[in-house]
Design a protein around this motif. Sequence first.
Motif, mmCIF file in Angstrom:
data_model
loop_
_atom_site.group_PDB
_atom_site.id
_atom_site.type_symbol
_atom_site.label_atom_id
_atom_site.label_comp_id
_atom_site.label_asym_id
_atom_site.label_seq_id
_atom_site.Cartn_x
_atom_site.Cartn_y
_atom_site.Cartn_z
ATOM 1 N N GLU A 193 2.271 -32.011 30.320
ATOM 2 C CA GLU A 193 1.907 -32.897 31.430
ATOM 3 C C GLU A 193 0.749 -33.770 30.944
ATOM 4 O O GLU A 193 -0.262 -33.251 30.472
ATOM 5 N N ILE A 194 0.900 -35.077 31.054
ATOM 6 C CA ILE A 194 -0.124 -36.009 30.571
ATOM 7 C C ILE A 194 -0.559 -36.914 31.708
ATOM 8 O O ILE A 194 0.265 -37.522 32.403
ATOM 9 N N SER A 195 -1.870 -36.978 31.896
ATOM 10 C CA SER A 195 -2.454 -37.869 32.896
ATOM 11 C C SER A 195 -3.654 -38.552 32.254
ATOM 12 O O SER A 195 -4.659 -37.908 31.968
ATOM 13 N N GLY A 196 -3.524 -39.843 32.010
ATOM 14 C CA GLY A 196 -4.594 -40.558 31.319
ATOM 15 C C GLY A 196 -4.757 -40.032 29.904
ATOM 16 O O GLY A 196 -3.818 -40.049 29.107
ATOM 17 N N THR A 197 -5.945 -39.536 29.602
ATOM 18 C CA THR A 197 -6.216 -38.985 28.267
ATOM 19 C C THR A 197 -6.222 -37.455 28.280
ATOM 20 O O THR A 197 -6.696 -36.839 27.330
ATOM 21 N N GLU A 198 -5.671 -36.854 29.349
ATOM 22 C CA GLU A 198 -5.654 -35.392 29.471
ATOM 23 C C GLU A 198 -4.232 -34.867 29.337
ATOM 24 O O GLU A 198 -3.299 -35.374 29.958
ATOM 25 N N LEU A 199 -4.086 -33.838 28.513
ATOM 26 C CA LEU A 199 -2.791 -33.186 28.306
ATOM 27 C C LEU A 199 -2.902 -31.726 28.711
ATOM 28 O O LEU A 199 -3.864 -31.050 28.344
ATOM 29 N N VAL A 200 -1.909 -31.241 29.461
ATOM 30 C CA VAL A 200 -1.910 -29.861 29.953
ATOM 31 C C VAL A 200 -0.606 -29.192 29.534
ATOM 32 O O VAL A 200 0.473 -29.803 29.617
ATOM 33 N N HIS A 201 -0.726 -27.926 29.085
ATOM 34 C CA HIS A 201 0.474 -27.206 28.668
ATOM 35 C C HIS A 201 0.271 -25.707 28.874
ATOM 36 O O HIS A 201 -0.798 -25.170 28.561
ATOM 37 N N PRO A 202 1.279 -24.995 29.421
ATOM 38 C CA PRO A 202 1.175 -23.539 29.561
ATOM 39 C C PRO A 202 1.419 -22.852 28.222
ATOM 40 O O PRO A 202 2.268 -23.285 27.437
ATOM 41 N N ILE A 203 0.698 -21.754 27.977
ATOM 42 C CA ILE A 203 0.825 -21.022 26.718
ATOM 43 C C ILE A 203 1.003 -19.540 27.025
ATOM 44 O O ILE A 203 0.204 -18.945 27.749
ATOM 45 N N LYS A 204 2.045 -18.946 26.447
ATOM 46 C CA LYS A 204 2.374 -17.547 26.729
ATOM 47 C C LYS A 204 1.922 -16.583 25.641
ATOM 48 O O LYS A 204 2.007 -15.365 25.836
ATOM 49 N N GLY A 205 1.457 -17.103 24.500
ATOM 50 C CA GLY A 205 1.066 -16.205 23.425
ATOM 51 C C GLY A 205 0.300 -16.918 22.336
ATOM 52 O O GLY A 205 0.108 -18.137 22.381
ATOM 53 N N ALA A 206 -0.129 -16.134 21.344
ATOM 54 C CA ALA A 206 -0.976 -16.664 20.271
ATOM 55 C C ALA A 206 -0.340 -16.481 18.905
ATOM 56 O O ALA A 206 -1.035 -16.253 17.916
ATOM 57 N N GLY A 207 0.977 -16.615 18.838
ATOM 58 C CA GLY A 207 1.666 -16.443 17.566
ATOM 59 C C GLY A 207 1.730 -17.697 16.725
ATOM 60 O O GLY A 207 2.030 -17.638 15.531
ATOM 61 N N VAL A 208 1.472 -18.856 17.337
ATOM 62 C CA VAL A 208 1.468 -20.137 16.625
ATOM 63 C C VAL A 208 0.243 -20.925 17.061
ATOM 64 O O VAL A 208 -0.403 -20.599 18.061
ATOM 65 N N GLY A 209 -0.071 -21.967 16.294
ATOM 66 C CA GLY A 209 -1.095 -22.913 16.702
ATOM 67 C C GLY A 209 -0.423 -24.174 17.220
ATOM 68 O O GLY A 209 0.807 -24.238 17.328
ATOM 69 N N TRP A 210 -1.223 -25.200 17.497
ATOM 70 C CA TRP A 210 -0.670 -26.412 18.089
ATOM 71 C C TRP A 210 -1.386 -27.658 17.593
ATOM 72 O O TRP A 210 -2.588 -27.618 17.283
ATOM 73 N N VAL A 211 -0.647 -28.746 17.529
ATOM 74 C CA VAL A 211 -1.229 -30.060 17.265
ATOM 75 C C VAL A 211 -0.694 -31.035 18.305
ATOM 76 O O VAL A 211 0.426 -30.893 18.799
#
Length: 216
Positions: free
Chosen positions: A153-171
């Motif tokens: 979800e992107i609003s302006g310069t803010e991005l939101v995302h649900p995360i269920k675990g810590a097995g990977v990183g993100w870019v």
Amino acid sequence: MIRKKPAFFSAVVLVTILAFAVPAAAQQAVPDLSRFGFGRVVASADLQPGQAATVGNGEIKAEIPANAFSDPVRFEILQGENSTFQPYAPAGEVVVTNFAFRVTDLKTGQLVGMFEAPVKAVIDNPAISTSSGYYDVEPGSPIRITKNPVPPEISGTELVHPIKGAGVGWVILDPAGAPGLPETGGMSVGALVGGVLLLAGGVMTLYLLRSAGSRV
């Protein structure tokens, strides 16, 4: 009369079981993402079961619900250098920012791979736009960057995302995410260069007119 099975038969069975069980356990191991490019801890908090919290460093924050963990944990946000991940990004995409979570069970000392309830990642970066994409960084040698199947979800310069675990990183990637030319004194560099060229043209014209006048 009951015949006993040879001891070597039992040994073969045990070895066979272990041969299948050890790889399965290895596959379930939670990676320490600090070893895969996310080398800095930028935010950290110790949480008790049933405790809701927001952990962050300004640009990146994690909104953790009260039912995310049933054991006390240390929740860390990790970051690395964008240049580390850029060579693995799809062609034409620029790494805007990167992050990962590392969660440690304080009872067992083991890393936590899956959360009991999703954690919300909130990233605020001026280079984020509606064309930005949310990608997973899969640990390995080399790492692999793949698009996350759940759109952010992107609003302006803010991005939101649900995360269920810590097995990977993100870019976060963006085709227009590369820093643009800076502005100087409220005027864009392009306009500034145009003004300089125009001024230079005027000076040259004045010089030619004076030269011509001196020859009359």
